[in-house]
Design an enzyme around this catalytic site. Structure first.
Site: not given
Ligand code: MN
Length: 416
Positions: A124, A126, A131, A140, A197, A199, A231, A235, A238, A251, A255, A347, A361
């Site tokens: 996967d 990113y 995103h 972060r 997610e 995707e 996906d 959270r 994660q 995760k 999926t 995503t 988000e």
């Molecule tokens: Mn993903």
């Protein structure tokens, strides 16, 4: 070019004569086998092959009687093009074997769809700048959301192929270690931040031997087709686990992918240039040509007792990293991709707040709950919510879609 068929195809159908996606289906009287979607029907390619539809082209019947597309994919791109051309001609022409043998057509409503591909590995990426920026802010640093490597390479992690499931498979709310606040000891409990997610997934159609990278200019020829991909993510799990080695149990519990694999040939009309890349990427990542896809994506949420509403509309056309760069990067160290590998885009979020491809988000990690039409609020997903993703490209009267990818959230499984 305008194609029409003796089969009645709704102009709004995802499965036009321009599409012809492959899938694995079964019905009351048919074992799992390869089919092709057209309008509201499936063409039984196994039965079609048996009566000789492809007999001039040295395509063995057996590949269509499998419960995955892998052996068919293995035949290679010339054979795929032949099958596509023969079926397209049969559907458009009046003098048609398919028309004569209408038992080769199965109504989609009478069929069960299966996981289309035996997935060997799942990676996967990113690759959406929006995103990565949104998540970087939330997880972060609001000031410096992107890590220094992000614009230099298509960042990815290795996912888990064993828990990739087909549309319609429910997902049970997972449990795991969750840290309530920074510095606190974790507790073991159900996730309260279950997310989707939005995707798309690429199915690898040609292997590269171990040790032999695929160049960015050859990468196109290593892709068989595309699916929609959800996906599922927890959270809170994660957030506690992902440093330093990336996502793991947050995760890999599930999926989901859509059952129809849209061949790359069908997506050519929707190819567009990607966004400019600054700073300039290293030579092995320099791609050319129209590498992105203009596809309308949407996510709908249906509460257990309520009606469905669209909560996100997005498009992969602005993804920062394209598929050729992803394949070139994935294999640049000699890593071998195999037929049936699944590569997720990551995503797909846009810049508008209605185009964010995850609850994380859309609700700013739960800080701004979403209010549904029935008055219900969502920070993250609740039990019995159903998430449905849809996608289609439209250019003039050419419409190519992916059908639906749907999955319901069920309560956590009881532990002994
Ligand atoms: Mn993903």
């Amino acid at each position: 070019m305008h194609l029409s068929s003796w089969i009645d195809i709704d102009p709004e159908s995802d499965f036009s004569l321009y599409n012809l996606p492959y899938g694995i289906f079964s019905s009351a009287s048919r074992s799992p086998r390869v089919g092709m979607a057209i309008g509201s029907f499936i063409i039984d390619l196994a039965a079609a092959s048996k009566i000789g539809l492809f007999e001039d082209f040295e395509i063995p019947n057996e590949v269509f009687y499998r419960d995955s597309l892998n052996d068919f994919i293995e035949l290679g791109v010339e054979k795929h093009a032949v099958v596509r051309k023969v079926v397209q001609r049969e559907l458009a022409g009046q003098d048609s074997t398919l028309r004569e043998y209408q038992t080769l057509l199965v109504r989609q409503q009478n069929a069960t769809m299966h996981l289309p591909v035996r997935i060997s590995d799942f990676t996967d990426f990113y690759s959406s700048l929006e995103h990565a920026t949104n998540v970087g802010r939330i997880f972060r640093d609001p000031e410096e959301p992107l890590l220094p490597n992000w614009k230099h390479m298509p960042v990815a992690y290795h996912g888990k192929a064993s828990s990739v499931v087909v549309s319609g498979t429910p997902v049970h709310r997972p449990r795991g270690q969750i840290q309530k606040s920074p510095g606190a000891n974790p507790s073991f409990k159900e996730t309260s931040q279950l997310d989707f997610e939005l995707e798309m997934g690429y199915i690898i159609g040609k292997s590269n031997p171990l040790g032999q990278p695929v160049s960015v200019n050859q990468a196109d020829s290593h892709v068989f087709g595309m699916v929609l991909l959800n996906d599922w993510s927890a959270r809170d799990i994660q957030k506690w686990e992902y440093v330093p080695l990336g996502p793991f149990l947050g995760k890999n519990f599930s999926t989901s992918v859509s059952p129809w694999v849209v061949p790359m040939e069908a997506l050519v009309p929707f190819r567009v240039d990607g966004p400019p890349q600054d700073p300039e990427v290293l030579p092995y990542l320099r791609s050319s040509g129209e590498q992105n896809l203009d596809i309308n994506l949407e996510v709908a949420l249906k509460p257990g007792q309520g009606s469905e509403e669209v909560i996100c509309q997005s498009n992969p056309k602005d993804l920062y990293w394209n598929i050729s760069q992803k394949i070139a990067h994935h294999t640049i160290n000699g890593c071998n991709l195999r037929i049936g590998d699944l590569l997720g885009t990551g995503t797909i979020s846009g810049s508008a707040s209605t185009s964010y491809g995850s609850m994380l988000e859309l609700t700013h990690a739960g800080a701004k709950p979403m209010v549904l039409a029935d008055g219900g609020k969502r920070r993250f997903l609740e039990d019995f919510d159903t998430i449905t993703m849809r996608a289609h490209g439209q250019k003039g009267n050419v419409r190519v879609g992916f059908g639906e990818l749907s999955g319901e959230v069920l309560p956590a499984i009881e532990l002994d």
